[in-house]
Design a protein around this motif. Structure first.
Motif, short mmCIF file in Angstrom:
data_model
loop_
_atom_site.label_atom_id
_atom_site.label_comp_id
_atom_site.label_asym_id
_atom_site.label_seq_id
_atom_site.Cartn_x
_atom_site.Cartn_y
_atom_site.Cartn_z
N THR A 1 0.82 -1.20 0.00
CA THR A 1 0.00 0.00 0.00
C THR A 1 0.85 1.25 0.00
O THR A 1 0.66 2.16 -0.80
CB THR A 1 -0.93 0.01 1.23
OG1 THR A 1 -1.73 -1.16 1.19
CG2 THR A 1 -1.80 1.23 1.23
N LEU B 1 0.76 2.39 -3.87
CA LEU B 1 -0.33 3.34 -3.98
C LEU B 1 0.12 4.76 -3.68
O LEU B 1 -0.66 5.69 -3.74
CB LEU B 1 -1.49 2.95 -3.05
CG LEU B 1 -2.12 1.59 -3.37
CD1 LEU B 1 -3.31 1.37 -2.49
CD2 LEU B 1 -2.51 1.49 -4.83
N ASP C 1 -4.56 2.63 -16.07
CA ASP C 1 -5.46 2.48 -14.91
C ASP C 1 -6.62 3.44 -15.08
O ASP C 1 -6.43 4.60 -15.46
CB ASP C 1 -4.74 2.82 -13.60
CG ASP C 1 -3.94 1.68 -13.03
OD1 ASP C 1 -4.22 0.52 -13.37
OD2 ASP C 1 -3.01 1.95 -12.25
N TYR D 1 -8.59 -4.85 -7.98
CA TYR D 1 -9.91 -4.25 -7.82
C TYR D 1 -10.59 -4.56 -6.50
O TYR D 1 -11.69 -4.06 -6.25
CB TYR D 1 -10.82 -4.70 -8.96
CG TYR D 1 -10.94 -6.20 -9.14
CD1 TYR D 1 -11.82 -6.96 -8.37
CD2 TYR D 1 -10.18 -6.86 -10.11
CE1 TYR D 1 -11.94 -8.33 -8.55
CE2 TYR D 1 -10.29 -8.23 -10.30
CZ TYR D 1 -11.16 -8.96 -9.51
OH TYR D 1 -11.27 -10.32 -9.69
N MET E 1 -11.51 0.39 -4.13
CA MET E 1 -10.87 0.46 -5.45
C MET E 1 -11.79 0.90 -6.58
O MET E 1 -11.29 1.22 -7.67
CB MET E 1 -10.28 -0.91 -5.81
CG MET E 1 -9.11 -1.32 -4.94
SD MET E 1 -7.69 -0.23 -5.24
CE MET E 1 -6.65 -0.69 -3.85
N HIS F 1 -9.98 1.75 -10.25
CA HIS F 1 -9.61 0.55 -11.01
C HIS F 1 -10.86 -0.17 -11.52
O HIS F 1 -11.82 -0.39 -10.77
CB HIS F 1 -8.82 -0.43 -10.13
CG HIS F 1 -7.42 -0.01 -9.85
ND1 HIS F 1 -6.62 -0.65 -8.93
CD2 HIS F 1 -6.64 0.98 -10.38
CE1 HIS F 1 -5.43 -0.07 -8.88
NE2 HIS F 1 -5.43 0.92 -9.76
N THR G 1 -3.57 -5.74 -4.53
CA THR G 1 -4.84 -5.68 -3.80
C THR G 1 -5.22 -7.08 -3.31
O THR G 1 -4.37 -7.96 -3.21
CB THR G 1 -5.94 -5.07 -4.69
OG1 THR G 1 -5.96 -5.76 -5.96
CG2 THR G 1 -5.67 -3.59 -4.95
#
Length: 351
Positions: A14, A18, A248, A277, A283, A287, A316
């Motif tokens: 993460t 991200l 994305d 996802y 998400m 996504h 994910t």
């Protein structure tokens, strides 16, 4: 609990991949990447999508991480394919290198998209999502590269050391959304990048033009630069037809796909993400899941769709093969003639 303890509780996936999604502070920081005029998707500091979902808060990130019950991935998920591409192709030949990295060969042009050859999708070598399979085209087997397209700056799409190596060895034309030129030059200050806004285009020669179009996503390389560089999808127009590519995006209300269909006509090919996802509440805005990807392909009036963004980096909660299963189920529910194939690294599709 102090902020430092909360960050430590998060997974490296993460924090590293991200890009600090929880740090959606809306103070008007100076933008270190781009200093341009205000527009309908840039407020002078941050960019936003036409269907921008609310930024996730730090507590929402913590909520996800503390409640994670995702399916484990195997350490290795090798692909049965490997490709040594021809030097040039007159028609259209597409190879998935891995995750969201492609080689598009069209009308004599060799185009790399989001090339990531790193072992981890991360700013550091010892943490973050690790590759589950090797690149489907070894770096030394790449043909001469004419163009590199970057969709956005997340680490699973913009691999700075790979881009520096490509530049030093081949000096291709590099096209990226606004602000990403500054990021790329931080890896080699001699790198020349053509930075463009949505609805702008670059002529690649040979009847091939690449158009930047809107995507429902965001950007960040660290904790304090969220949405300070633009992101995009691409439409390639060529003698082989219309090719829509998204690195994305979320589906949103579908308007970005309808707009592309209206502007460019039916897509001969759509390359769309189908993974990363779950959990859906976290998400969905950023996504596609496989059902969303099928809907996007239908909105694009695509003759053929290819799926990527699955099976290489675990970002994910869904299991490694769940996107393929969900894609098959979503396609089975459609009564039309759409062909949608989940690609593996090294696999080739061609006209």
């Amino acid at each position: 609990m102090k902020r430092r303890s909360l960050i430590a509780a998060m997974s490296a996936a993460t924090v590293m991949t991200l890009g600090g999604v929880g740090y959606a502070a809306h103070r008007r920081h100076r933008n270190p990447y781009y200093d341009g005029p205000v527009s309908d998707h840039f407020d002078g500091v941050r960019f936003h999508s036409p269907d921008q979902s609310a930024d996730k808060t730090m507590m929402e990130v913590v909520r996800w991480q503390l409640a994670r019950s995702g399916e484990a991935w195997p350490a290795r998920f090798p692909s049965p394919y490997s490709d040594t591409p021809p030097q040039r192709v007159d028609g259209l030949r597409v190879t998935l290198i891995g995750h969201a990295s492609y080689l598009f060969q069209v009308a004599g042009r060799n185009i790399l998209v989001d090339p990531v050859y790193a072992k981890r999708a991360s700013p550091v070598s010892l943490a973050g999502p690790k590759r589950a399979n090797s690149p489907g085209i070894p770096f030394d087997k790449l043909p001469p590269i004419d163009v590199v397209l970057i969709t956005h700056n997340h680490y699973d799409h913009l691999d700075g050391p790979t881009m520096a190596r490509l530049w030093q060895e081949q000096q291709p034309l590099i096209v990226a959304p606004l602000g990403n030129d500054t990021i790329l030059r931080s890896y080699d200050d001699t790198m020349h990048v053509v930075a463009k806004d949505w609805d702008e285009a670059v002529d690649l020669g040979g009847g091939v033009t690449v158009h930047l179009v809107a995507a429902n996503h965001w950007s960040a390389r660290g904790l304090n630069d969220r949405r300070m560089a633009l992101w995009c999808s691409y439409v390639l127009t060529s003698p082989s037809g219309v090719h829509y590519h998204s690195g994305d995006t979320g589906l949103g209300d579908g308007s970005i796909f309808r707009a592309a269909r209206t502007r460019f006509g039916p897509a001969r090919l759509a390359t769309l993400p189908i993974g990363a996802y779950e959990p859906r509440w976290f998400m969905k805005g950023q996504h596609l899941n496989p059902a969303d990807a099928v809907e996007a392909a239908i909105l694009l009036d695509a003759n053929q769709a290819l799926g990527h963004h699955w099976g290489t980096f675990r970002l994910t909660d869904e299991g490694i093969e769940r996107p393929v299963e969900a894609l098959a189920a979503a396609c089975a529910e459609q009564s039309g003639t759409l062909s949608f194939k989940a690609m593996r690294p090294g696999e080739v599709w061609s006209i």
